[in-house]
Design a protein around this motif. Structure first.
Motif, mmCIF file in Angstrom:
data_model
loop_
_atom_site.group_PDB
_atom_site.id
_atom_site.type_symbol
_atom_site.label_atom_id
_atom_site.label_comp_id
_atom_site.label_asym_id
_atom_site.label_seq_id
_atom_site.Cartn_x
_atom_site.Cartn_y
_atom_site.Cartn_z
ATOM 1 N N VAL A 160 -14.528 5.153 0.382
ATOM 2 C CA VAL A 160 -14.531 6.085 1.509
ATOM 3 C C VAL A 160 -14.426 5.244 2.783
ATOM 4 O O VAL A 160 -15.341 4.500 3.129
ATOM 5 C CB VAL A 160 -15.806 6.955 1.540
ATOM 6 N N CYS A 161 -13.274 5.327 3.445
ATOM 7 C CA CYS A 161 -13.011 4.497 4.628
ATOM 8 C C CYS A 161 -13.319 5.304 5.881
ATOM 9 O O CYS A 161 -12.508 6.129 6.303
ATOM 10 C CB CYS A 161 -11.563 4.023 4.624
ATOM 11 N N VAL A 162 -14.490 5.073 6.434
ATOM 12 C CA VAL A 162 -14.901 5.813 7.625
ATOM 13 C C VAL A 162 -14.787 4.937 8.877
ATOM 14 O O VAL A 162 -14.809 5.424 9.996
ATOM 15 C CB VAL A 162 -16.351 6.344 7.474
ATOM 16 N N ALA A 163 -14.658 3.631 8.673
ATOM 17 C CA ALA A 163 -14.666 2.709 9.821
ATOM 18 C C ALA A 163 -13.536 3.004 10.806
ATOM 19 O O ALA A 163 -12.451 3.421 10.414
ATOM 20 C CB ALA A 163 -14.543 1.270 9.327
ATOM 21 N N ALA A 164 -13.838 2.796 12.076
ATOM 22 C CA ALA A 164 -12.822 2.863 13.137
ATOM 23 C C ALA A 164 -12.304 1.441 13.328
ATOM 24 O O ALA A 164 -12.778 0.690 14.185
ATOM 25 C CB ALA A 164 -13.435 3.398 14.422
ATOM 26 N N ASN A 216 -3.389 -5.351 12.970
ATOM 27 C CA ASN A 216 -4.408 -5.630 11.956
ATOM 28 C C ASN A 216 -3.992 -5.052 10.609
ATOM 29 O O ASN A 216 -3.186 -4.125 10.554
ATOM 30 C CB ASN A 216 -5.746 -5.006 12.384
ATOM 31 N N PRO A 217 -4.589 -5.563 9.518
ATOM 32 C CA PRO A 217 -4.304 -4.958 8.215
ATOM 33 C C PRO A 217 -4.872 -3.548 8.166
ATOM 34 O O PRO A 217 -5.906 -3.274 8.776
ATOM 35 C CB PRO A 217 -5.054 -5.863 7.233
ATOM 36 N N ASP A 218 -4.202 -2.649 7.457
ATOM 37 C CA ASP A 218 -4.712 -1.294 7.244
ATOM 38 C C ASP A 218 -5.462 -1.287 5.902
ATOM 39 O O ASP A 218 -4.843 -1.346 4.839
ATOM 40 C CB ASP A 218 -3.572 -0.272 7.254
ATOM 41 N N ILE A 219 -6.767 -1.235 5.977
ATOM 42 C CA ILE A 219 -7.615 -1.377 4.787
ATOM 43 C C ILE A 219 -7.423 -0.192 3.842
ATOM 44 O O ILE A 219 -7.266 -0.352 2.632
ATOM 45 C CB ILE A 219 -9.087 -1.540 5.211
ATOM 46 N N LEU A 220 -7.401 0.999 4.411
ATOM 47 C CA LEU A 220 -7.228 2.221 3.615
ATOM 48 C C LEU A 220 -5.870 2.231 2.902
ATOM 49 O O LEU A 220 -5.793 2.500 1.700
ATOM 50 C CB LEU A 220 -7.357 3.445 4.535
ATOM 51 N N ALA A 221 -4.811 1.925 3.631
ATOM 52 C CA ALA A 221 -3.472 1.926 3.022
ATOM 53 C C ALA A 221 -3.377 0.839 1.956
ATOM 54 O O ALA A 221 -2.748 1.040 0.907
ATOM 55 C CB ALA A 221 -2.405 1.730 4.100
ATOM 56 N N GLY A 258 -9.967 8.930 3.153
ATOM 57 C CA GLY A 258 -9.831 8.411 4.511
ATOM 58 C C GLY A 258 -10.368 9.417 5.514
ATOM 59 O O GLY A 258 -10.560 10.589 5.184
ATOM 60 N N PHE A 259 -10.611 8.956 6.698
ATOM 61 C CA PHE A 259 -11.017 9.835 7.791
ATOM 62 C C PHE A 259 -9.917 9.844 8.831
ATOM 63 O O PHE A 259 -9.212 8.846 9.010
ATOM 64 C CB PHE A 259 -12.331 9.345 8.412
ATOM 65 N N ALA A 260 -9.757 10.952 9.514
ATOM 66 C CA ALA A 260 -8.755 11.028 10.574
ATOM 67 C C ALA A 260 -9.369 11.693 11.785
ATOM 68 O O ALA A 260 -9.886 12.806 11.688
ATOM 69 C CB ALA A 260 -7.553 11.828 10.091
ATOM 70 N N ALA A 305 -0.125 14.602 7.277
ATOM 71 C CA ALA A 305 0.871 13.531 7.384
ATOM 72 C C ALA A 305 0.197 12.178 7.147
ATOM 73 O O ALA A 305 0.771 11.289 6.510
ATOM 74 C CB ALA A 305 1.538 13.580 8.755
ATOM 75 N N LYS A 306 -1.023 12.051 7.637
ATOM 76 C CA LYS A 306 -1.750 10.786 7.446
ATOM 77 C C LYS A 306 -2.082 10.545 5.981
ATOM 78 O O LYS A 306 -1.969 9.421 5.498
ATOM 79 C CB LYS A 306 -3.032 10.802 8.297
ATOM 80 N N ARG A 307 -2.446 11.586 5.268
ATOM 81 C CA ARG A 307 -2.751 11.449 3.837
ATOM 82 C C ARG A 307 -1.516 10.931 3.096
ATOM 83 O O ARG A 307 -1.593 10.022 2.277
ATOM 84 C CB ARG A 307 -3.200 12.790 3.245
ATOM 85 N N ARG A 312 1.097 9.305 4.422
ATOM 86 C CA ARG A 312 1.483 7.984 4.903
ATOM 87 C C ARG A 312 0.594 6.895 4.325
ATOM 88 O O ARG A 312 1.064 5.831 3.944
ATOM 89 C CB ARG A 312 1.407 7.978 6.427
ATOM 90 N N LYS A 313 -0.695 7.159 4.267
ATOM 91 C CA LYS A 313 -1.638 6.131 3.805
ATOM 92 C C LYS A 313 -1.707 6.065 2.287
ATOM 93 O O LYS A 313 -2.163 5.072 1.737
ATOM 94 C CB LYS A 313 -3.034 6.419 4.360
ATOM 95 N N GLY A 314 -1.337 7.154 1.619
ATOM 96 C CA GLY A 314 -1.374 7.171 0.157
ATOM 97 C C GLY A 314 -2.765 7.369 -0.413
ATOM 98 O O GLY A 314 -2.998 7.111 -1.605
#
Ligand code: C5P
Length: 220
Positions: free
Chosen positions: A91-95, A124-129, A144-146, A158-160, A162-164
């Motif tokens: 669960v990626c909640v970090a900003a 930066n790297p995208d941890i969730l993706a 993920g959180f948006a 769209a984010k879901r 894109r991030k997979g």
């Protein structure tokens, strides 16, 4: 057991902001408090999960039953997440900061007559993706959180894609919503099957409800 439906499941939660250094004494940060992510980690632990909470700089106490790893930068967060694998759930909640300063200097930048320094930013790297695209050992459920200020549900869908990731928890952070740094959150849960609109709730209750929703996803 009904009281600890996530017993034996390994979970990684990211939370808080990241700090991206400019030089040894300065950094770029954001207004994330870490509150929602810490609540999610605590709620999952209460349901019996083995939770590793990878946290950026916050002032929050570690929730009961949670193992915590403290980091500062996005790169460190990614490394800590990888080290915490394998996991059943992420669960990626970090900003996470989108950019960092290229070539962080070893010395403090001095004020000189030469003028104002320019900061060169790199991505930066995208941890969730990164987690979502793992070929082997991908966590079975990645959330993920948006944070959006307009067209919340469309942008989150769209984010879901894109991030997979599997689910997106979308919240309205426009000034009217007041989620950023506030106590309450009104969220929309976007899954493959559709969307759920939850009532406006304290962040702790959003976390409890999300943890139970995760448990029911695993059929317990
Ligand atoms: O693209 P955006 O930052 O809005 O996406 C938010 C989601 O992606 C959150 O779940 C956040 O934790 C995650 N994220 C990440 N690594 C990044 C940027 C965002 O894990 N570098």
């Amino acid at each position: 057991s009904p009281a600890r439906p996530l017993k034996g499941r390994r979970v990684i939660v990211t939370a808080g902001p990241t700090h991206e250094p400019i030089d040894p004494v300065r950094y770029i940060a954001n207004r994330s408090s870490g509150r929602q992510g810490f609540a999610v980690a605590g709620a999952l632990a209460k349901l019996g999960a083995e939770v590793t909470l990878v946290s950026g700089p916050t002032h929050l106490a570690t929730p009961d039953g949670v193992s915590r790893v403290d980091v500062e930068t996005a790169w460190q967060m990614q490394a800590a997440v990888r080290k915490a694998l394998p996991a059943d759930i992420a669960v990626c909640v970090a900003a996470v900061a989108d950019w960092r300063v290229e070539g962080e200097g070893a010395q403090k930048i001095k004020k000189t007559k030469a003028g104002i320094p320019a900061l060169n930013l790199v991505e930066n790297p995208d941890i969730l993706a990164g987690l979502s695209s793992m070929k082997e050992g991908r966590p079975a459920l990645i959330v993920g959180f948006a944070a959006e200020t307009e067209q919340v549900i469309d942008f989150a869908r769209a984010k879901r894609d894109r991030k997979g990731c599997d689910w997106i928890v979308a919240n309205d952070v426009s000034a009217a919503g007041g989620a950023m740094g506030g106590a309450d959150n009104q969220i929309h849960l976007i899954t493959r099957e559709g969307e759920e609109n939850w009532p406006r709730l304290p962040k702790e209750q959003v976390a409890d409800r999300l943890a139970h929703r995760i448990a029911s996803h695993f059929g317990v």
